[in-house]
Design an enzyme around this catalytic site. Structure first.
Site, PDB file in Angstrom:
ATOM      1  N   TYR A 142      44.467   7.978  42.557  1.00 41.32           N
ATOM      2  CA  TYR A 142      43.496   6.879  42.661  1.00 41.32           C
ATOM      3  C   TYR A 142      42.174   7.475  43.141  1.00 41.32           C
ATOM      4  O   TYR A 142      42.152   8.259  44.091  1.00 41.32           O
ATOM      5  CB  TYR A 142      44.003   5.830  43.646  1.00 41.32           C
ATOM      6  CG  TYR A 142      43.029   4.707  43.937  1.00 41.32           C
ATOM      7  CD1 TYR A 142      42.454   4.569  45.197  1.00 41.32           C
ATOM      8  CD2 TYR A 142      42.676   3.781  42.957  1.00 41.32           C
ATOM      9  CE1 TYR A 142      41.562   3.542  45.470  1.00 41.32           C
ATOM     10  CE2 TYR A 142      41.780   2.741  43.217  1.00 41.32           C
ATOM     11  CZ  TYR A 142      41.228   2.626  44.482  1.00 41.32           C
ATOM     12  OH  TYR A 142      40.342   1.614  44.746  1.00 41.32           O
ATOM     13  N   ASP A 237      38.887  15.373  44.623  1.00 40.24           N
ATOM     14  CA  ASP A 237      38.654  14.123  45.336  1.00 40.24           C
ATOM     15  C   ASP A 237      39.327  14.257  46.710  1.00 40.24           C
ATOM     16  O   ASP A 237      40.531  14.054  46.846  1.00 40.24           O
ATOM     17  CB  ASP A 237      39.232  12.941  44.551  1.00 40.24           C
ATOM     18  CG  ASP A 237      39.013  11.636  45.300  1.00 40.24           C
ATOM     19  OD1 ASP A 237      39.275  10.559  44.711  1.00 40.24           O
ATOM     20  OD2 ASP A 237      38.588  11.686  46.474  1.00 40.24           O
ATOM     21  N   LYS A 265      36.077   8.200  54.277  1.00 43.17           N
ATOM     22  CA  LYS A 265      36.996   8.054  55.405  1.00 43.17           C
ATOM     23  C   LYS A 265      36.606   8.857  56.653  1.00 43.17           C
ATOM     24  O   LYS A 265      35.723   8.452  57.410  1.00 43.17           O
ATOM     25  CB  LYS A 265      38.418   8.378  54.938  1.00 43.17           C
ATOM     26  CG  LYS A 265      38.876   7.437  53.788  1.00 43.17           C
ATOM     27  CD  LYS A 265      40.258   7.724  53.332  1.00 43.17           C
ATOM     28  CE  LYS A 265      40.602   7.018  52.040  1.00 43.17           C
ATOM     29  NZ  LYS A 265      40.951   5.599  52.212  1.00 43.17           N
TER      30      LYS A 265
HETATM   31  P1  KE4 Z   1      36.935   3.717  49.006  1.00 41.11           P
HETATM   32  O1  KE4 Z   1      36.000   3.217  47.916  1.00 41.11           O
HETATM   33  O2  KE4 Z   1      38.079   2.760  49.245  1.00 41.11           O
HETATM   34  O3  KE4 Z   1      36.211   4.116  50.280  1.00 41.11           O
HETATM   35  O4  KE4 Z   1      37.584   5.075  48.482  1.00 41.11           O
HETATM   36  C1  KE4 Z   1      38.244   5.095  47.245  1.00 41.11           C
HETATM   37  C2  KE4 Z   1      39.187   6.293  47.213  1.00 41.11           C
HETATM   38  C3  KE4 Z   1      38.818   7.414  46.496  1.00 41.11           C
HETATM   39  N1  KE4 Z   1      39.623   8.508  46.446  1.00 41.11           N
HETATM   40  C4  KE4 Z   1      40.813   8.528  47.114  1.00 41.11           C
HETATM   41  C5  KE4 Z   1      41.670   9.753  47.031  1.00 41.11           C
HETATM   42  C6  KE4 Z   1      41.234   7.401  47.865  1.00 41.11           C
HETATM   43  O5  KE4 Z   1      42.422   7.432  48.503  1.00 41.11           O
HETATM   44  C7  KE4 Z   1      40.414   6.262  47.921  1.00 41.11           C
HETATM   45  C8  KE4 Z   1      40.806   5.010  48.686  1.00 41.11           C
HETATM   46  N2  KE4 Z   1      42.034   5.077  49.391  1.00 41.11           N
HETATM   47  C9  KE4 Z   1      42.724   3.820  49.601  1.00 41.11           C
HETATM   48  C10 KE4 Z   1      44.027   4.126  50.336  1.00 41.11           C
HETATM   49  N3  KE4 Z   1      44.991   4.700  49.489  1.00 41.11           N
HETATM   50  C11 KE4 Z   1      41.860   2.833  50.311  1.00 41.11           C
HETATM   51  C12 KE4 Z   1      42.616   1.638  50.826  1.00 41.11           C
HETATM   52  C13 KE4 Z   1      42.190   0.370  50.118  1.00 41.11           C
HETATM   53  O6  KE4 Z   1      41.969   0.414  48.886  1.00 41.11           O
HETATM   54  O7  KE4 Z   1      42.073  -0.658  50.837  1.00 41.11           O
END
Ligand code: KE4
Length: 425
Positions: A142, A237, A265
């Protein structure tokens, strides 16, 4: 009715699913999401006054635990100077210098407001820099919710991406190709067919969005070699792994350098921050010096920078934090694995350092297909048993447990005993 139930009852009438990010809704495990009132260290307390040992950690940012005093102090001080100016600040230079000093592959970096924004921008830069359109991603990884990344998993190798969300036109995903994680042959197959059209390969160096799936030995090195051979960029990523596996993230941990890297994060310490960076020759494509446009009102926000700078500085200046955190993770997940085996259960435990999870399947989990064999009903039962024992895991089989510097061995021993009681109940 509990206060969480009351709030959820109203929230669903005002916010889609009652939440501002889908996973929080407990959709895949049922029950009422706990509405959190406050958090401290390894704990968070809900609006009904129930305190939980927290393994969500805001999905990664809370590597030092909630409300670290130095981070809180730096945020308070920054707030007093104004919340946002829309103009350049010294803090953005300090943050950029920190990231460029710490991450060997990064000579220039741009701050944004989320991991999604970081990935969306990095993909655009890769396309602008190479003049190519196709992107290879991996099923089960993801990368945020930008259109090109919302590709139907399992749409199979060799086919143009099929949107995995309503509202995404086929045109947005037609240049996104899916490969199998830990399967270099599936990548070589795509390059044999589309080689000179592929701008980049984007990968989570440790899969953490299908549950935790470590790279097999040679997988990341193989991606590096293929991208170099075909003139495509390798994008790591590191939104989760960045500053998590070690101060220099997965690229330091595995010794493989990407051409572009995305962060989120931890670099915001809980404030909305993302970033992308790489070699100067690539990053100079970005506006205003280059012709790849990208912008953001709150990018480099001074309060968010204050939080991130403090957290990264603590992590950089105290390498023992990673030694202790990774040892703690090896100990905990090692004990967990042995306890499950001794109980005669065939569940799987995957982990890398302080990231890990249990898969309720008897198959070794090395990719999306094997992760999907997990029994999500079993996971839901396990999740709620742990929640009833005031241990808050991430509410999905396909997420990670995040250990922090604030979790003590005593607390982790207690977690192991609760899991043991779950297995023996
Ligand atoms: P954000 O747009 O949510 O800050 O990041 C997206 C993203 C991009 N790349 C990786 C590897 C990620 O894990 C994420 C977002 N992680 C999720 C948890 N698996 C965020 C939690 C959520 O969607 O509420």
């Amino acid at each position: 009715m509990t206060k969480s139930e009351e709030l959820f009852h109203e929230a669903v009438t005002l916010i889609p699913g009652g939440v501002n990010s889908p996973v929080r809704a407990f959709g895949s495990i049922g029950g009422t999401p706990r509405f959190i009132d406050h958090a401290q260290g390894a704990y968070m307390t809900d609006v009904d006054g129930i305190t939980y040992l927290d393994f969500i950690g805001s999905w990664g940012p809370m590597i030092l635990g909630h409300n670290h005093p130095q981070i809180l102090k730096s945020v308070e001080e920054a707030c007093k100077k104004g919340l946002s100016y829309g103009a350049a600040t010294e803090k953005e230079v300090i943050m950029a210098r920190l990231i460029c000093e710490i991450v060997p592959s990064i000579e220039m970096v741009r701050m944004v407001n989320s991991g999604t924004e970081a990935v969306m921008s990095a993909v655009r830069v890769a396309r602008g820099y190479t003049g190519r359109n196709k992107i290879v991603k991996f099923m089960g990884c993801y990368h945020g919710h930008s259109d090109a990344m919302l590709v139907k998993a399992g749409s199979g190798v060799m086919t143009s991406g099929i949107p995995d969300s309503a509202g995404v036109p086929a045109g947005c995903t037609q240049d996104t190709l899916s490969a199998n994680y830990n399967d270099l042959d599936s990548v070589k197959e795509l390059f044999s067919k589309f080689g000179q059209e592929i701008a980049a390969v984007i990968v989570e160096p440790v899969g953490a969005n299908m549950g935790v799936v470590p790279p097999k030995p040679g997988f990341l090195e193989g991606l590096r070699a293929i991208c170099t051979k075909y003139g495509a960029l390798l994008i790591f990523d590191e939104v989760i792994t960045g500053f998590r596996l070690g101060i220099d993230g997965a690229q330091g941990y595995y010794g493989v350098q990407s051409d572009l890297t995305t962060f989120g994060k931890i670099i915001g310490a809980g404030m909305p921050v993302g970033a992308y960076g790489g070699r100067k020759e690539i990053m100079r494509q970005v506006s205003p010096v280059g012709n790849v446009y990208q912008a953001g009102t709150l990018s480099g926000n001074p309060v968010a920078m204050a939080a991130g700078i403090t957290q990264l500085t603590i992590l950089r200046d105290h390498p023992q934090i990673y030694r202790e955190l990774n040892e703690k993770g090896d100990w905990f997940f090692g004990k967990l694995k042995k306890m499950i085996e001794d109980a005669g259960k065939s569940w799987q435990v995957n982990h890398v350092g302080s990231l890990g999870c249990i898969f309720f399947t008897d198959q070794h989990v090395t990719d999306y297909a094997s992760a999907k064999t997990s029994d999500t009903v079993k996971f839901a039962e396990y999740f709620h048993y742990m929640l009833d024992h005031q241990i808050h895991l991430g509410p999905s089989q396909f997420e990670a447990m995040f250990l922090s510097a604030a979790h003590t061995k005593e607390e982790l021993k207690e977690v192991l005993s609760v899991i043991k009681s779950y297995m023996n109940r």
